[in-house]
Write a protein that holds these residues in place. Structure first.
Motif: not given
Length: 148
Positions: A102-120
């Motif tokens: 998730i970090r590799a795929r979406f961090e640039q597009a979203w600007g930031a991603v949670p550290i853990d998917i369970d926190a999304m």
């Protein structure tokens, strides 16, 4: 699961007092392969069974399990990731691998991603992750089954 079985084999050998050469001989005798890394999951299970025949008793519940995600869509993302890992389409299993994806795929597009998917909490972002995982499953030839 493969890494967990490898750890279990090493723990069993320690408990039984087997050195590395003896462990490799046992593996070769049981599976025809001296290397744990070259074994499939069923072969690793055969080695564990051979260790149990020799007296190895793993302690129950030694590895704490991660609590299941509260959201159903997040749990589904975990299921898809597990299917991809079992099919060999991704290397890193579990939540750590999914979070890295998730970090590799979406961090640039979203600007930031949670550290853990369970926190999304953003349903649209989770849906985007699920669609990406479904596409990866399709490319890997994983049948997700038709829903009525």
């Amino acid at each position: 699961m493969t890494r967990a079985l490898q750890k279990l084999i090493h723990a069993g050998c320690r408990e039984l007092g087997l050195d590395e050469d003896t462990r490799r001989d046992l593996q070769l005798q049981v599976t025809g392969k001296p290397s744990l890394a070259a074994m499939t999951e069923p072969e690793l299970e055969q080695v564990v069974a051979a260790l149990r025949k020799r007296g190895f008793r793993p302690s129950p519940g030694a590895a704490p399990r991660r609590k299941a995600a509260e959201r159903g869509d997040v749990r589904f993302a975990h299921v898809l990731w597990g299917k991809l890992h079992r099919a060999g389409a991704v290397d890193k299993a579990g939540a750590a691998g999914l979070n890295a994806f998730i970090r590799a795929r979406f961090e640039q597009a979203w600007g930031a991603v949670p550290i853990d998917i369970d926190a999304m909490r953003d349903g649209q972002q989770i849906a985007t992750v699920i669609e990406a995982l479904k596409a990866m499953c399709a490319r890997a030839g994983i049948d997700l089954g038709a829903r009525p």
